[in-house]
Design a protein around this motif. Structure first.
Motif, PDB file in Angstrom:
ATOM      1  N   ALA A 106       0.822  -1.255  -0.063  1.00 45.81           N
ATOM      2  CA  ALA A 106      -0.107   0.013   0.155  1.00 45.81           C
ATOM      3  C   ALA A 106       0.803   1.364  -0.040  1.00 45.81           C
ATOM      4  O   ALA A 106       1.808   1.447  -0.907  1.00 45.81           O
ATOM      5  CB  ALA A 106      -0.903  -0.099   1.188  1.00 45.81           C
ATOM      6  N   ARG A 107       0.305   2.188   0.812  1.00 50.72           N
ATOM      7  CA  ARG A 107       1.567   3.384   1.047  1.00 50.72           C
ATOM      8  C   ARG A 107       2.446   3.402   2.403  1.00 50.72           C
ATOM      9  O   ARG A 107       2.879   4.398   2.622  1.00 50.72           O
ATOM     10  CB  ARG A 107       0.670   4.702   0.761  1.00 50.72           C
ATOM     11  N   GLN A 108       2.414   2.229   2.767  1.00 52.95           N
ATOM     12  CA  GLN A 108       3.380   1.949   4.067  1.00 52.95           C
ATOM     13  C   GLN A 108       2.761   2.733   5.283  1.00 52.95           C
ATOM     14  O   GLN A 108       3.443   2.972   6.250  1.00 52.95           O
ATOM     15  CB  GLN A 108       4.783   2.348   3.927  1.00 52.95           C
ATOM     16  N   SER A 109       1.723   3.589   5.030  1.00 56.10           N
ATOM     17  CA  SER A 109       1.042   4.517   6.200  1.00 56.10           C
ATOM     18  C   SER A 109       0.337   3.637   7.244  1.00 56.10           C
ATOM     19  O   SER A 109      -0.315   2.677   6.899  1.00 56.10           O
ATOM     20  CB  SER A 109       0.375   5.697   5.689  1.00 56.10           C
ATOM     21  N   VAL A 110       0.413   3.822   8.364  1.00 55.17           N
ATOM     22  CA  VAL A 110      -0.229   3.481   9.476  1.00 55.17           C
ATOM     23  C   VAL A 110      -1.303   4.327   9.871  1.00 55.17           C
ATOM     24  O   VAL A 110      -0.909   5.718  10.135  1.00 55.17           O
ATOM     25  CB  VAL A 110       0.566   3.034  10.639  1.00 55.17           C
ATOM     26  N   ALA A 157       2.297  17.889  -3.179  1.00 55.59           N
ATOM     27  CA  ALA A 157       1.830  16.464  -3.331  1.00 55.59           C
ATOM     28  C   ALA A 157       0.612  16.542  -3.857  1.00 55.59           C
ATOM     29  O   ALA A 157      -0.071  15.520  -4.257  1.00 55.59           O
ATOM     30  CB  ALA A 157       2.151  15.646  -2.217  1.00 55.59           C
ATOM     31  N   PHE A 158      -0.190  17.721  -3.485  1.00 56.98           N
ATOM     32  CA  PHE A 158      -1.863  17.324  -3.680  1.00 56.98           C
ATOM     33  C   PHE A 158      -1.879  18.884  -4.594  1.00 56.98           C
ATOM     34  O   PHE A 158      -1.074  19.761  -4.860  1.00 56.98           O
ATOM     35  CB  PHE A 158      -2.427  18.007  -2.370  1.00 56.98           C
ATOM     36  N   ARG A 185       5.990  16.341   3.041  1.00 55.97           N
ATOM     37  CA  ARG A 185       4.706  16.009   2.128  1.00 55.97           C
ATOM     38  C   ARG A 185       4.558  14.484   1.974  1.00 55.97           C
ATOM     39  O   ARG A 185       3.448  14.197   2.262  1.00 55.97           O
ATOM     40  CB  ARG A 185       5.157  16.415   0.778  1.00 55.97           C
ATOM     41  N   ASP A 186       5.602  13.506   1.815  1.00 59.05           N
ATOM     42  CA  ASP A 186       5.299  12.212   1.744  1.00 59.05           C
ATOM     43  C   ASP A 186       5.517  11.403   3.200  1.00 59.05           C
ATOM     44  O   ASP A 186       4.907  10.528   3.188  1.00 59.05           O
ATOM     45  CB  ASP A 186       5.826  11.692   0.610  1.00 59.05           C
ATOM     46  N   SER A 214       2.851   8.489   7.163  1.00 62.67           N
ATOM     47  CA  SER A 214       4.000   8.785   6.408  1.00 62.67           C
ATOM     48  C   SER A 214       3.723   7.753   5.036  1.00 62.67           C
ATOM     49  O   SER A 214       3.371   6.464   5.132  1.00 62.67           O
ATOM     50  CB  SER A 214       5.198   7.894   6.915  1.00 62.67           C
ATOM     51  N   ARG A 215       4.138   8.132   4.019  1.00 62.15           N
ATOM     52  CA  ARG A 215       4.022   7.453   2.710  1.00 62.15           C
ATOM     53  C   ARG A 215       4.991   7.298   1.888  1.00 62.15           C
ATOM     54  O   ARG A 215       5.992   8.242   1.817  1.00 62.15           O
ATOM     55  CB  ARG A 215       3.089   8.180   1.864  1.00 62.15           C
ATOM     56  N   ASN A 216       5.130   6.050   1.337  1.00 64.73           N
ATOM     57  CA  ASN A 216       6.231   6.093   0.264  1.00 64.73           C
ATOM     58  C   ASN A 216       5.973   6.745  -0.998  1.00 64.73           C
ATOM     59  O   ASN A 216       4.976   7.376  -1.064  1.00 64.73           O
ATOM     60  CB  ASN A 216       6.248   4.244  -0.011  1.00 64.73           C
TER      61      ASN A 216
END
Lengths: 690, 624
Positions: free
Chosen positions: A100-104, A549-550, B42-43, B430-432
């Motif tokens: 996914a996006r690694q986010s928790v 990013a947005f 941001r990411d 936190s995002r990749n």
């Protein structure tokens, strides 16, 4: 055979199916409701159509169109077990769903105890295919036919017949995905397939993959649901146009829905917002907050000049969806929301709800945990019965329940009840702030429009907390969602990611992408039977400052785009950024602007129902008074009760007062007044000096 | 009513205030996240907002944050004016709230009218910090891995008034942007932080105006008190009275040869005391020459108390309950911190470098988790390591310099109720970087973004897998890495084995194949070369031979464990057709059990430990 022509809107909810029919000539509406039939929603749907036609003394031949919206059906699709589906993606990316996006979610450190929810496709049902494109769509390595064939055969042999395909950079070039689709058609002809370049031509591979898979997952069931209703509808009104509400605020013909099922997810809140916005707009208010209060939750949205705010950062169940949808914030604050003590010993309200079963304590055979509805009935804010007297409510049981809760907090009955309502109101107020402040809007510039069974009960408190100038309560607040279905146009959205710095922008390329998108939109609207003259194209673009990013969405002028036009878009972006975030870099040449997504919405306008002006009534408002009861606002006070249908345009009712109608109540607090407008809307305002 | 007068908190208002604080914190963070430029903000979401009362206590609980203490130390509250914005990033003058110079911290006081004088006075603070791309110093990105003093790490700004009564200090901004390699995004990030905090301050001010200062402050008090009591009742009660010692290590400081940089905690629980928990860092190793030091011993360890307290949540009854618990200033009165003399990893002496202090404070989370595992017989998750910086930089086809830097997470440790999760990150949200973003922006092709097979530590509950990422550079470039846990591994506990460590390999499987050091500023890569990054797997929990065979088979089907790994680590024998050979498995598992001495340590540190310990596979603290 009748000469009258009517259009029918049907909103299927968890408990009731609401029906509104509009006379095409006179604009008069007829409303009714019928119990929902979750086992076979078509049953309740057809009952609703028959019931409203009976009420009007008409038969199926009078029906010109039927529009349908539902959250319940789609929610059931999500909650029910999804079919096992397969996923085909680019070599090297077999774990994109696992990663996914690694986010928790939520707090720092939750990574130690968080348990990931199951992925939409388990890792053993993912297959990869060699072949690679770059971000401009240029082929880096050719599509690998053998891999494709073996993937298709794997799923055929495993008996997996619902498939999603998402290849890297397919938003820029769909050739590999189209070839994959052909291979599947050859090897596994029975499979239902969604490919990402048809679902969402937007960059970010994880989000596009999941969106595509949700589309695939719901396709068979949405298709069966819509086809079933279509078939049954033909028994009453053969071949009548049948539209389904989309989450983007438009409708789509049933025949087309089966090709883009994901666009119909979460369509219920959209219809309510649009219906409320049309009513408020007719009443002269163009900046509207809609507040749809139901049994378990309240949905709030913002609508400006009839255009609801859209988001592409929504989700369907646990899964992110980048499909445009009306930006609805749902709070767990409805009539059935339960008041409880947290382990910390503080009073909480919701998000858990007693729902309709067992329901609040005051319901016949109700639950044993106090709810918002119990607080209202204890304070006398709602009558001790539901639906015009059909269902009695027990004030005594509710009182006992609230006393038990209050004893734990050392608070008396009235304090407990008003406290529950105050917390519930703040929960709603924070949601209303969220939909406005996050967009750089001042909540005080808006007219609150409340509807749904519980939407209006806290209106006075919300006006006070948020400093709102007025609240509008439409007639038949329980039917606004069904009415809204009759107010929306056919609408399809198309997107193409084209990343370019503004200074380097190839305007001709942008123009040609817009032309392509518009051609797709036109073809779809042609298919829906709209003449080219009637079709409307709405262009927008997503821009950002390089490095952000947005993106921020801004309108793009019609017609041939030239350098000047593109500059207009950039300026609109600066202004929108300032509006949203309080600053911009319009005068700073070091801060480059970047174009990211080009979008076209193709709109086929539908004739909107005319709202009818009512006749003023003779005499004073006493004609509407039905009695009085003790109601607690700041203290217990004898409060007159009014029957809303007996109020007419120009009438003014000063608080304290309770205005009741079938299925909905408006408590008018001391210091507030209600004016009835020409269309029968209640306009709630704070009186000067209060 | 005067401000000083105490009033009882209204239980209804407490809930309203708590909800509004959470909403404001979210608004501020959303606004910063959407408008900032630095990929770290941001990411990787390496930024935090916090709301503090005028006693400098943190009221919100989703995350850690910097401290207001240094601002108030230099600018007393009574000198503050409406429209002031304060700024600092100076580690040694931050009271321990800022760990390295790229963390730019903005503080905005919140004002409300004093009901007696009707004059505005400070009632609270909104603060945010974010990890900016570059604040100068020896290398791009301001994180020189071989720095030996803070002067190499960038521009130090002690607390200053960045805005004075609504007017930005242009001179300060000029100096700061002039010192950054990325002045435009620095200016933009600062604007994002200031605008968001000012908006948050206005909104919080409205809450005070509506309910009055005394009533709102009574709610703050109630929120913090209730947090204290919940931790005492639900969390600390799980720790048996007594004293427990454990230590773990950073492996590398960028300057000296790899060695065990020790961090030790002696945890003493005495439930009869008002301050029941003592965390003593005595025994922590000497200050490193390189940049892994952390200034912990300021403000009585206030920052570290809130940084470490989230680990305590793992002692709650269920994972759902763990997620409900906030960490605000309410945890502070329960913990006493004792620091060793000046000159250790946690008590560095100015100007010792600190830019990679992340290694040490991440390790501290692991040391606390480990010492609690000892205290509770293993009712804690095994180890995870989720922050490291990897990147590629060079010039793109237009001749413009670029830096692609990201934070790749790793696997979390197994828990007594579940496997560890793959590729997660300790920082919320936190995002990749999506490949479709990276390839559009940089001259790179991401050939693979997958899971590192067999990287999760074996256990009854397996550790989660780390990443395996293959980056092909399309033009000549340099690779950089700042990572710990490349020799040492994420430990397993209670019979669980360690996960696999971090590893970077250039040209894997090719003629030039070689590994790159985990601390690398400028590894050259020629156009067309692939660099492979594997991040850490989480530690395993419990005996891997107790893992049900069907779970091991599922791991194989899900490409998380290889057939060879199933045999070597779990004693599961798999046939050609993918099914398990039950009899052979039973036999192998019996053999493996018989080989055990019965004196295996409680923690498994993995094979790398012996290479730094002089051959020992465990130490005196690793046994119960």
């Amino acid at each position: 055979m009748s000469e009258r022509r009517v259009r029918i809107g049907i909103d299927t909810g968890g408990t009731f199916t609401d029906v509104v029919a509009v006379d095409e000539e006179t604009g008069h509406t007829t409303t009714t409701k019928t119990p929902s039939t979750p086992a076979d929603p078509a049953e309740g749907f057809l009952n609703g159509v028959r019931k409203v036609l009976d009420l009007m003394g008409l038969d199926g031949s009078a029906v010109t169109a039927v529009s349908h919206g539902t959250t319940v059906a789609t929610n059931q699709l999500l909650e029910g077990k999804l079919d096992r589906i397969g996923f085909i993606t680019t070599e090297g990316y077999e774990s994109v769903l696992e990663i996914a996006r690694q986010s928790v979610p939520d707090g720092y450190g939750n990574s130690y105890f968080w348990v990931k929810p199951p992925r939409i496709v388990p890792a053993d049902l993912v297959r990869t295919v060699r072949g690679r494109l770059d971000h401009t769509g240029v082929e880096v390595r050719p599509f690998h036919e053998d891999d494709a064939r073996s993937a298709a055969r794997f799923f055929r042999d495993a008996g997996i017949s619902t498939l999603g395909v998402c290849f890297l950079h397919a938003y820029a070039n769909d050739a590999h995905e189209r070839r994959m689709l052909e291979v599947i058609r050859e090897e596994h002809p029975g499979a239902v397939v969604s490919i990402s370049s048809q679902v969402l031509r937007e960059y970010r591979e994880y989000e596009r993959s999941v969106t595509t898979l949700v589309d695939a997952a719901v396709k068979p069931k949405v298709s069966a649901y819509v086809t079933n209703i279509r078939t049954r509808l033909d028994e009453i009104a053969p071949d009548v146009p049948f539209y389904v509400m989309k989450s983007n605020g438009g409708v789509l013909s049933a025949g087309e829905v089966v090709h883009q099922p994901i666009t119909t997810m979460l369509s219920g809140p959209a219809a309510g917002a649009l219906g409320a916005a049309l009513i408020a707009g007719t009443a002269g208010f163009d900046r509207v907050l809609t507040c749809d209060g139901g049994g378990t939750s309240t949905d709030v949205t913002v609508v400006i000049d009839g255009e609801p705010a859209l988001t592409t950062e929504g989700s369907v169940g646990d899964y992110p969806s980048k499909i445009p949808m009306i930006d609805v914030v749902t709070v767990g604050a409805g009539g059935g929301s339960i008041a409880w003590l947290s382990p910390e010993g503080t009073l909480k309200v919701g998000p858990r709800s007693a729902g309709a079963d067992p329901g609040p304590i005051c319901y016949p055979d109700g639950g044993n945990e106090p709810t918002v509805t119990d607080a209202h009935v204890v304070l006398g804010r709602i009558p001790p019965h539901l639906l015009g007297g059909e269902i009695p409510l027990s004030t005594d049981e509710a009182t006992a329940g609230l006393r038990r809760l209050g004893a734990k907090l050392d608070m008396d009955l009235e304090r407990t009840a008003t406290g529950i309502l105050e917390i519930s109101a703040w929960n709603q107020a924070n949601a209303l702030r969220q939909v406005t402040v996050a967009k750089g809007l001042d909540v005080r510039d808006f007219t609150l429009t409340t509807f749904g069974g519980s939407g209006s009960l806290l209106a006075c408190r919300l006006m006070d907390i948020l400093g709102l100038p007025r609240t509008l309560v439409p007639p038949n607040p329980g039917n606004v969602s069904a009415f809204g279905l009759l107010t929306v146009d056919v609408r399809n959205d198309y997107v193409q990611t084209v990343v370019s710095k503004h200074v380097d922008l190839d305007v001709a390329r942008v123009q040609s992408v817009f032309a392509d998108l518009e051609a797709q939109a036109q073809a779809a609207l042609d298919g829906e039977g709209f003449g080219r003259d009637a079709q409307r194209m709405q262009r927008t673009a997503d821009l950002r400052y390089v490095g952000q990013a947005f993106e921020v969405r801004v309108p793009v002028p019609d017609g041939r785009l030239d350098a000047e036009g593109s500059e207009t878009v950039a300026q609109a972006f600066h202004a929108a950024h300032r509006q949203l975030y309080g600053y911009d870099f319009a005068t700073d040449p070091r801060q480059a602007v970047e174009w990211v997504n080009l979008r076209v919405s193709g709109i086929g306008p539908i004739r909107r129902p005319d709202l009818v002006e009512l006749q003023a009534r003779d005499g004073g408002t006493d004609r509407a008074v039905t009695g009085s009861r003790r109601v607690f606002f700041d203290d217990w006070v004898d409060t007159p009760t009014y029957n809303r249908p007996d109020l007419g345009p120009g009438d003014v009712v000063r608080g304290p007062a309770i205005i009741e109608e079938f299925g909905s109540t408006v408590p008018v607090h001391p210091g507030f007044a209600v004016t009835v407008d020409a269309h029968g809307n209640l306009l709630l305002t704070k009186e000067a000096g209060q | 009513m005067t401000n000083a007068q105490k009033v009882d908190a209204d239980p209804i208002l407490v809930e309203i205030v708590a909800g509004t604080l959470a909403a404001i914190e979210k608004e501020v963070e959303t606004s910063i996240g959407r408008t900032s430029r630095s990929p770290m903000i941001r990411d990787a979401h390496d930024f935090r907002a916090g709301i503090h009362d005028r006693q400098l206590r943190k009221l919100t609980g989703r995350s850690y944050s910097a401290l207001v203490h240094p601002v108030v130390r230099d600018y007393p509250i009574e000198t503050m004016n409406v429209g002031d914005v304060y700024f600092h990033n100076d580690v040694y003058l931050s009271e321990g709230g800022i760990g390295h110079l790229p963390d730019l911290c903005v503080t905005v006081p919140v004002f409300a009218a004093n009901p007696e004088t009707d004059q505005p006075e400070v009632v609270a603070f909104i603060q945010a910090f974010g990890h900016h791309d570059d604040i100068g110093g020896a290398v791009p990105g301001s994180m020189p891995s071989a720095a030996t003093s803070v002067y190499e790490e960038g521009l130090m700004v002690p607390p200053i008034k960045l805005w004075d009564r609504g007017v930005p200090n242009e001179s300060a901004l000029k100096i700061m942007t002039r010192n950054s390699r990325m002045p435009d995004s620095l200016a933009a990030d600062l604007d994002a932080e200031c605008s968001a905090c000012l908006a948050g301050a206005r909104r919080l001010g409205e809450l005070f105006e509506r309910y009055g200062v005394a009533a709102v402050e009574a709610c703050f008090e109630a929120i913090l008190t209730s947090s204290t009591e919940v931790y005492r009742r639900e969390i600390l009660s799980q720790i048996p009275d007594g004293s427990y010692v454990w230590e773990d290590y950073a492996e590398h400081d960028g300057v000296d040869e790899p060695q065990l940089h020790r961090q030790r905690i002696t945890l003493t629980m005495d439930s009869s005391k008002d301050v029941p928990l003592v965390i003593d860092f005595t025994g922590t190793g000497p200050q490193a020459k390189g940049p892994i030091n952390h200034c912990g011993d300021y403000a009585d360890g206030n920052f570290l108390k809130k940084w470490l307290a989230p680990i305590l949540r793992n002692l709650a009854e269920t994972p759902e309950r763990m997620a409900q618990l906030d960490v605000n200033e309410g945890v502070v009165p329960l913990i006493e911190m004792r620091f060793p003399e000046k000159g250790t990893l946690l008590t560095p002496i100015f100007p010792a470098p600190t830019n990679a202090r992340t290694f040490v404070i991440l390790r501290l989370l692991g040391v606390l988790a480990g010492v609690l595992a000892k205290a509770t017989g293993g009712r804690m998750p095994a180890d995870q390591e989720t922050i490291r910086y990897t990147g590629v930089y060079g010039t793109d086809s237009g001749g413009e310099p670029y830096l692609m830097r990201e934070v790749l997470g790793g696997g979390s440790g197994g828990r007594y109720y579940a496997d560890g999760e793959d590729t997660i990150h300790v920082v919320p949200d936190s995002r990749n970087l999506p490949t479709e973003f990276t390839e559009g922006r940089f001259p790179l092709r991401i050939e693979r973004l997958g899971l590192a097979l067999d990287s999760g530590g074996p256990g009854r509950y397996r550790g989660g897998c780390g990443y395996e990422k293959h980056i092909r550079v399309l033009r000549d470039a340099h690779f950089m890495s700042i990572a710990d846990r490349s020799i040492l591994a994420c430990w397993g506990v209670k019979g669980g084995k360690a996960g696999q460590p971090f590893q970077v390999t250039v040209d894997p499987g090719g003629p030039d194949e070689h590994d790159v050091d985990a601390l690398a500023d400028a590894e050259p890569l020629t156009a067309g070369t692939v660099v492979r990054i594997r991040t850490t797997g989480g530690g395993g929990w419990g005996d891997p031979l107790d893992r049900p065979v069907e779970e091991v088979l599922r791991d194989i089907a899900w490409r998380k464990v290889s057939v060879a790994g199933a045999r070597a680590d779990y004693g599961v024998v798999v046939r050609e057709d993918g099914s398990a050979d039950e009899a052979a498995t039973e036999g192998l598992r019996r053999e493996m059990r018989e080989l055990r001495t019965g004196e295996e340590p409680f923690f498994d540190r993995g094979p790398g430990y012996a290479t730094l310990s002089g051959g020992a596979t465990f130490n005196e603290f690793d046994v119960l």
